[in-house]
Design a protein around this motif. Structure first.
Motif, PDB file in Angstrom:
ATOM      1  N   ALA A 250       0.862  -1.187   0.000  1.00  0.00           N
ATOM      2  CA  ALA A 250       0.000   0.000   0.000  1.00  0.00           C
ATOM      3  C   ALA A 250       0.894   1.232   0.000  1.00  0.00           C
ATOM      4  O   ALA A 250       1.738   1.387   0.883  1.00  0.00           O
ATOM      5  N   VAL A 251       0.723   2.089  -0.981  1.00  0.00           N
ATOM      6  CA  VAL A 251       1.548   3.301  -1.104  1.00  0.00           C
ATOM      7  C   VAL A 251       0.633   4.519  -1.147  1.00  0.00           C
ATOM      8  O   VAL A 251      -0.245   4.616  -2.007  1.00  0.00           O
ATOM      9  N   ALA A 252       0.832   5.444  -0.215  1.00  0.00           N
ATOM     10  CA  ALA A 252       0.041   6.679  -0.210  1.00  0.00           C
ATOM     11  C   ALA A 252       0.447   7.533  -1.414  1.00  0.00           C
ATOM     12  O   ALA A 252       1.635   7.707  -1.693  1.00  0.00           O
ATOM     13  N   ARG A 253      -0.562   8.062  -2.112  1.00  0.00           N
ATOM     14  CA  ARG A 253      -0.262   8.917  -3.265  1.00  0.00           C
ATOM     15  C   ARG A 253      -1.345   9.975  -3.431  1.00  0.00           C
ATOM     16  O   ARG A 253      -2.493   9.677  -3.732  1.00  0.00           O
ATOM     17  N   ASP A 254      -0.972  11.217  -3.198  1.00  0.00           N
ATOM     18  CA  ASP A 254      -1.819  12.376  -3.468  1.00  0.00           C
ATOM     19  C   ASP A 254      -0.943  13.615  -3.329  1.00  0.00           C
ATOM     20  O   ASP A 254       0.286  13.512  -3.341  1.00  0.00           O
ATOM     21  N   GLU A 255      -1.528  14.786  -3.198  1.00  0.00           N
ATOM     22  CA  GLU A 255      -0.745  16.020  -3.141  1.00  0.00           C
ATOM     23  C   GLU A 255       0.116  16.115  -1.883  1.00  0.00           C
ATOM     24  O   GLU A 255       1.098  16.862  -1.857  1.00  0.00           O
ATOM     25  N   SER A 279      -5.245   7.322  -1.135  1.00  0.00           N
ATOM     26  CA  SER A 279      -5.098   8.749  -0.862  1.00  0.00           C
ATOM     27  C   SER A 279      -5.530   9.101   0.554  1.00  0.00           C
ATOM     28  O   SER A 279      -6.725   9.119   0.867  1.00  0.00           O
ATOM     29  N   PRO A 280      -4.575   9.430   1.430  1.00  0.00           N
ATOM     30  CA  PRO A 280      -4.942   9.904   2.765  1.00  0.00           C
ATOM     31  C   PRO A 280      -5.767  11.191   2.730  1.00  0.00           C
ATOM     32  O   PRO A 280      -6.633  11.395   3.582  1.00  0.00           O
ATOM     33  N   LEU A 281      -5.528  12.067   1.760  1.00  0.00           N
ATOM     34  CA  LEU A 281      -6.244  13.339   1.719  1.00  0.00           C
ATOM     35  C   LEU A 281      -7.733  13.172   1.439  1.00  0.00           C
ATOM     36  O   LEU A 281      -8.529  14.052   1.783  1.00  0.00           O
ATOM     37  N   VAL A 282      -8.124  12.075   0.801  1.00  0.00           N
ATOM     38  CA  VAL A 282      -9.558  11.816   0.631  1.00  0.00           C
ATOM     39  C   VAL A 282     -10.035  10.799   1.656  1.00  0.00           C
ATOM     40  O   VAL A 282     -11.077  10.171   1.492  1.00  0.00           O
ATOM     41  N   ASP A 283      -9.222  10.654   2.723  1.00  0.00           N
ATOM     42  CA  ASP A 283      -9.563   9.840   3.888  1.00  0.00           C
ATOM     43  C   ASP A 283      -9.653   8.351   3.564  1.00  0.00           C
ATOM     44  O   ASP A 283     -10.496   7.639   4.112  1.00  0.00           O
ATOM     45  N   CYS A 293       2.797  -1.085   4.301  1.00  0.00           N
ATOM     46  CA  CYS A 293       2.325   0.249   3.916  1.00  0.00           C
ATOM     47  C   CYS A 293       3.520   1.199   3.841  1.00  0.00           C
ATOM     48  O   CYS A 293       4.379   1.205   4.727  1.00  0.00           O
ATOM     49  N   TRP A 294       3.541   2.005   2.787  1.00  0.00           N
ATOM     50  CA  TRP A 294       4.640   2.946   2.547  1.00  0.00           C
ATOM     51  C   TRP A 294       4.053   4.347   2.443  1.00  0.00           C
ATOM     52  O   TRP A 294       3.209   4.612   1.594  1.00  0.00           O
ATOM     53  N   LEU A 295       4.501   5.234   3.311  1.00  0.00           N
ATOM     54  CA  LEU A 295       4.088   6.639   3.259  1.00  0.00           C
ATOM     55  C   LEU A 295       5.254   7.459   2.713  1.00  0.00           C
ATOM     56  O   LEU A 295       6.227   7.716   3.429  1.00  0.00           O
ATOM     57  N   PRO A 296       5.220   7.868   1.448  1.00  0.00           N
ATOM     58  CA  PRO A 296       6.325   8.634   0.882  1.00  0.00           C
ATOM     59  C   PRO A 296       6.368  10.050   1.443  1.00  0.00           C
ATOM     60  O   PRO A 296       5.471  10.496   2.163  1.00  0.00           O
ATOM     61  N   GLY A 297       7.414  10.768   1.053  1.00  0.00           N
ATOM     62  CA  GLY A 297       7.484  12.175   1.380  1.00  0.00           C
ATOM     63  C   GLY A 297       6.543  12.985   0.516  1.00  0.00           C
ATOM     64  O   GLY A 297       5.848  12.463  -0.354  1.00  0.00           O
ATOM     65  N   GLY A 298       6.511  14.270   0.775  1.00  0.00           N
ATOM     66  CA  GLY A 298       5.632  15.161   0.040  1.00  0.00           C
ATOM     67  C   GLY A 298       5.435  16.446   0.824  1.00  0.00           C
ATOM     68  O   GLY A 298       6.384  17.034   1.334  1.00  0.00           O
ATOM     69  N   TYR A 299       4.177  16.854   0.942  1.00  0.00           N
ATOM     70  CA  TYR A 299       3.863  18.128   1.592  1.00  0.00           C
ATOM     71  C   TYR A 299       2.768  17.983   2.650  1.00  0.00           C
ATOM     72  O   TYR A 299       1.755  18.681   2.606  1.00  0.00           O
ATOM     73  N   PRO A 300       2.931  17.090   3.641  1.00  0.00           N
ATOM     74  CA  PRO A 300       1.899  16.982   4.675  1.00  0.00           C
ATOM     75  C   PRO A 300       1.748  18.275   5.466  1.00  0.00           C
ATOM     76  O   PRO A 300       0.673  18.569   5.993  1.00  0.00           O
ATOM     77  N   GLU A 301       2.824  19.088   5.538  1.00  0.00           N
ATOM     78  CA  GLU A 301       2.760  20.341   6.282  1.00  0.00           C
ATOM     79  C   GLU A 301       1.780  21.333   5.661  1.00  0.00           C
ATOM     80  O   GLU A 301       1.264  22.220   6.347  1.00  0.00           O
TER      81      GLU A 301
END
Length: 441
Positions: A250-255, A279-283, A293-301
């Motif tokens: 499972a790989v998180a992928r969104d903005e 997509s965590p952003l769409v819950d 499960c893999w949570l990549p980097g990005g812009y959670p801030e």
């Protein structure tokens, strides 16, 4: 047959490499050619723009983290079923980090190893004939690198172009074209570089505008004829990258979670693993039929409020972590912590799977190559396994308590220091893994 390539380079950042590379990719694709883009260095953002311009995935090639064999294998895959490869350099052509010869992370290493001639993008604003001295220096600086020629950028007038071009051609260096100053075309930026391709409004029209600019001012036929090289004599083999952390991942992928290397996905799939994006952003929670499960980097801030309110995602992630490995890189690591403070100073509750608090309110740049030795068995490998990668973030650590994920060194020192955290099957750090570690320098 492997496609020939061309490296778009400059002597410094900000000279116009990215817009030239994207315009060139798009212009060649508009001709009906099959174009592959690649990015020199560990940059996550530019390859997504390459993919938008060409319709094909773009790999990262990095001589500091990657062995010569892996560079050849990735170039081989980039060139399969393609007519030409357009590589975008990073920083200045010869800029890198301390390392063995040809292993410094400089774009020149990639051009030399793969035989790709360099197209030098020259910002000639504020100069004219002096540009010839720079071109002469670049052409003579590294005998391994062939200079295909020069593309003048930010030219102020026809007289300006004539002065610079004639001086450069007088020393035997070809000028493929001249791009005018103040075109009105610019890519939006934020703290880690460009705004992501998926967030850039009107990206298709912008890419077409860049292509039209190249078509108008550049000799495309001559550039195509200058392309050369490729991984000669390389037979297709396996990709020597970090192992897939399970049969279905499972790989998180969104903005908020977009920094996932295409070569890593390619390696995992070729090893037989499946990747399930969510997509965590769409819950969305990690799919329950996955092994890890893999949570990549990005812009959670930038999306901390939405993530804190994503109860299905956070609850599902906690349930998943009770029985299976979860790993977070950089922004994913911040999300695995207890709290994240955004730029406005507002505190947001995260997953709480690691005893970590991070803040974006007080920014400090952390940047550079890293070598990591795993402290214990985890999703990335067994205890003692060594990886090569990098770190690039502005967030600061407010509190970090627990057992370390790995011991790391950088390009400037062999002194190890603890990095990240681990708690049961949950691991994370600001370290982005690119490959299995190379030998000591």
């Amino acid at each position: 047959m492997i496609a020939p390539g061309l490296l778009v380079a400059a002597i410094r950042s900000g000279a116009g490499k990215t817009t030239v590379a994207l315009g060139l990719m798009r212009a060649l694709a508009r001709r009906g050619l099959r174009v592959s883009g690649v990015k020199c260095g560990p940059d996550y953002i530019d390859p997504a723009f390459h993919a938008a311009a060409t319709g094909r995935a773009s790999f990262n090639l990095d001589s500091w983290t990657m062995e010569a064999e892996l560079l050849g294998q990735l170039a081989l895959r980039a060139g399969e079923d393609a007519d030409v490869i357009v590589a975008e350099g990073s920083m200045g052509l010869f800029d890198g980090a301390p390392g063995a010869p040809a292993q410094t992370g400089a774009s020149a290493d990639i051009a030399a190893h793969l035989g790709w001639p360099a197209l030098l993008v020259m910002d000639v604003s504020g100069q004219a004939q002096s540009a010839a001295a720079i071109a002469r220096g670049v052409a003579a600086h590294d005998a391994r690198v062939k200079l295909a020629g020069v593309l003048l950028n930010r030219v102020g007038s026809e007289r300006h172009r004539k002065l610079a071009q004639e001086a450069i051609e007088a020393i035997g260096v070809r000028v493929f074209g001249a791009l005018p100053r103040d075109s009105g075309i610019a890519l939006p930026e934020r703290h880690l570089g460009l705004v992501q391709a998926g967030e850039t409004r009107g990206l298709g029209a912008l890419l077409d505008a860049l292509a039209e600019r190249i078509e108008t001012h550049v000799d495309l036929d001559a550039l195509l004829a200058a392309a050369a090289g490729g991984p000669a004599g390389v037979a297709r083999g396996s990709l020597d990258a970090p192992r897939p952390p399970g049969g279905r991942i499972a790989v998180a992928r969104d903005e908020a979670f977009s920094f996932f290397y295409p070569h890593l996905a390619c390696c995992w799939r070729e090893a037989g693993a499946e990747i399930a994006f969510f997509s965590p952003l769409v819950d969305e929670a990690p799919p329950d039929d996955c092994d890890s499960c893999w949570l990549p980097g990005g812009y959670p801030e930038l999306h901390a409020g939405r993530l804190a309110a994503a109860t299905n995602f956070l609850g599902g992630l906690r349930r998943f972590a009770a029985t299976r490995p979860v790993h977070g890189e950089c922004g994913g690591y911040m999300t695995l912590g207890r709290t994240l403070t955004d730029a406005a100073g507002e505190l947001h509750t995260m997953a709480g799977l690691l005893d970590l608090a991070t803040s974006f309110a007080q920014r400090k740049l952390h940047l550079g190559y890293r070598r990591a030795r795993l402290a214990a068995d985890c999703a990335l490998g067994t205890a003692g396994a060594e990886l090569a990668g990098h770190e690039f973030h502005y967030a600061t650590i407010v509190s970090e308590k627990g057992l370390p994920f790995a011991m790391v060194t950088d390009a400037y020192s062999q002194e190890e220091r603890p990095a990240g955290l681990r708690a049961g099957p949950v691991t994370g750090s600001f370290f982005h893994a690119m490959t299995k570690k190379k030998g000591r320098r």
